[in-house]
Design a protein around this motif. Sequence first.
Motif, PDB file in Angstrom:
ATOM      1  N   PHE A  65      36.142  45.236  32.238  1.00 40.89           N
ATOM      2  CA  PHE A  65      37.399  45.101  32.079  1.00 40.89           C
ATOM      3  C   PHE A  65      38.303  45.925  30.988  1.00 40.89           C
ATOM      4  CE2 PHE A  65      36.167  40.800  33.819  1.00 40.89           C
ATOM      5  CZ  PHE A  65      36.736  40.754  34.532  1.00 40.89           C
ATOM      6  N   GLN A  92      43.667  44.244  29.934  1.00 39.14           N
ATOM      7  CA  GLN A  92      43.773  43.354  31.015  1.00 39.14           C
ATOM      8  C   GLN A  92      44.154  42.009  30.318  1.00 39.14           C
ATOM      9  OE1 GLN A  92      42.543  43.089  34.312  1.00 39.14           O
ATOM     10  NE2 GLN A  92      43.685  40.972  34.003  1.00 39.14           N
ATOM     11  N   LEU A  99      44.794  37.453  35.529  1.00 41.17           N
ATOM     12  CA  LEU A  99      43.404  37.784  35.944  1.00 41.17           C
ATOM     13  C   LEU A  99      43.599  36.859  37.567  1.00 41.17           C
ATOM     14  CD1 LEU A  99      40.581  38.531  35.117  1.00 41.17           C
ATOM     15  CD2 LEU A  99      40.233  36.240  34.358  1.00 41.17           C
ATOM     16  N   THR A 100      42.954  37.416  38.443  1.00 35.06           N
ATOM     17  CA  THR A 100      42.703  36.956  39.818  1.00 35.06           C
ATOM     18  C   THR A 100      41.473  36.588  40.044  1.00 35.06           C
ATOM     19  OG1 THR A 100      42.640  38.959  40.941  1.00 35.06           O
ATOM     20  CG2 THR A 100      45.067  38.371  40.329  1.00 35.06           C
ATOM     21  N   ASP A 132      39.610  39.590  40.932  1.00 36.79           N
ATOM     22  CA  ASP A 132      39.098  40.287  39.628  1.00 36.79           C
ATOM     23  C   ASP A 132      37.618  39.693  39.355  1.00 36.79           C
ATOM     24  OD1 ASP A 132      41.296  41.945  39.250  1.00 36.79           O
ATOM     25  OD2 ASP A 132      42.408  40.474  38.278  1.00 36.79           O
ATOM     26  N   CYS A 133      37.696  38.302  39.344  1.00 37.31           N
ATOM     27  CA  CYS A 133      36.521  37.429  38.950  1.00 37.31           C
ATOM     28  C   CYS A 133      35.401  37.882  40.070  1.00 37.31           C
ATOM     29  CB  CYS A 133      36.812  35.957  38.840  1.00 37.31           C
ATOM     30  SG  CYS A 133      37.977  35.462  37.899  1.00 37.31           S
ATOM     31  N   ALA A 183      34.977  40.407  41.469  1.00 37.59           N
ATOM     32  CA  ALA A 183      34.629  41.884  41.541  1.00 37.59           C
ATOM     33  C   ALA A 183      33.804  42.013  40.366  1.00 37.59           C
ATOM     34  CB  ALA A 183      36.059  42.943  41.316  1.00 37.59           C
ATOM     35  N   TYR A 184      33.932  41.417  39.011  1.00 38.18           N
ATOM     36  CA  TYR A 184      33.257  41.329  37.885  1.00 38.18           C
ATOM     37  C   TYR A 184      31.738  40.559  38.425  1.00 38.18           C
ATOM     38  CZ  TYR A 184      31.176  40.190  33.443  1.00 38.18           C
ATOM     39  OH  TYR A 184      30.581  39.964  32.287  1.00 38.18           O
TER      40      TYR A 184
END
Length: 390
Positions: free
Chosen positions: A138, A142, A147-148, A151-152, A154-155
């Motif tokens: 990140f 950010q 946060l979406t 995004d979570c 992808a992490y």
Amino acid sequence: MYSWALFYDLNQIPAIMTKVALRRKPISKERLSLYLDFYPPIPHPDTGKLTRREFLGLFLFEKPKTQLEKHHNKETQALATNICAQRQLAIQNLNFGFLAKEKQKITLLDYYRKEAARHNGSNGQVWQSSLLYMQDFFSEGQKLFELTVADCNAYKDFLLHAKSQRCKRKAKISRNTAVSYFIKFKSTLKKAYREDLLKSDLNTKVSAIEPAETKREFLTLEELQALYGTDCPLPVLKKAAIFSALTGLRFSDIKKLTWREVQHSQAEGYYLQFRQQKTQGVELLPISEEALQLLGERGLPDTLVFDGLEYSAQNNNLLRDWVKTAGITKYITFHCFRHTYATLQLSHGTDIYTVSKLLGHRELKTTQIYAKVIDRSKREAANRITLKIT
């Protein structure tokens, strides 16, 4: 687009329905800024004053010329419409937190650093290690509020393929390490949502990483006896390890154990009453006379039972050398003594529910991992008696 919600004035007297309208305002470069218009106005959570507008930070091209601009307009319009619907639900529940601009300035990494700093000991070290991967993925800018789910996820994918930050060979981190780091990320999301720092409950929308089944190494009763009969260069480490095998306590709980927490009653006998470091749950754990005898002479109430016990790489090496000197070839870490306690209890007939309570597990499925170890041991035992049948 219009959304409606019952509006209450500052005196909590029902008034009329609040209309949430998605509007446009011309700005520079032939663009249209999107904002929400609340009528009647709603109280701002930061100032307490009534406000009518919320600028979304989104824009449309007034006269889209290219396919890219048309696609941008379509996606942005859909996003703004969705936000408008969310605001309707929020206002209906008298929740105006979405206007709190100070909360929206909080960055994900700053928030996560504060969470990591709250933990200490071996668990704190894991939090600090997980922070390295957060910082790698990140950006510093950010915003937590933005946060979406994407995004979570992808992490999560990043962790499953991430290289070790500490290993010179840059090998991939293990799946179960990724599991641990992502659990901490999800717990941070859960806390942030409770504090109204997220627009939605991302923790429940993002699935956890399924752990890989691992072999939980443990000692047999004969191996434990051999270890007890072998000198260790650090006596307090030996005493703590054997105590863990007799009680099932984690290193973090043994390290902080005080004599005040070692108690006795006519009804219960000897027991430990303490707060688990990991779960913060208060536990009452019966211990055997043998375990008590191992502790030695009782000290003052607020002094540590295992004074001088520290977690370090050097002590880990001392433990492995001690195990090797005892003639045991298994790869044993301190946590394996907790595994040993659970496995020996089950193999000697203690029911899994009781073992779960003794270990302080919140869920029975956590303890069922040890039942699988017993099943595997039974299979290995069955295969030891063989005949050369032709």
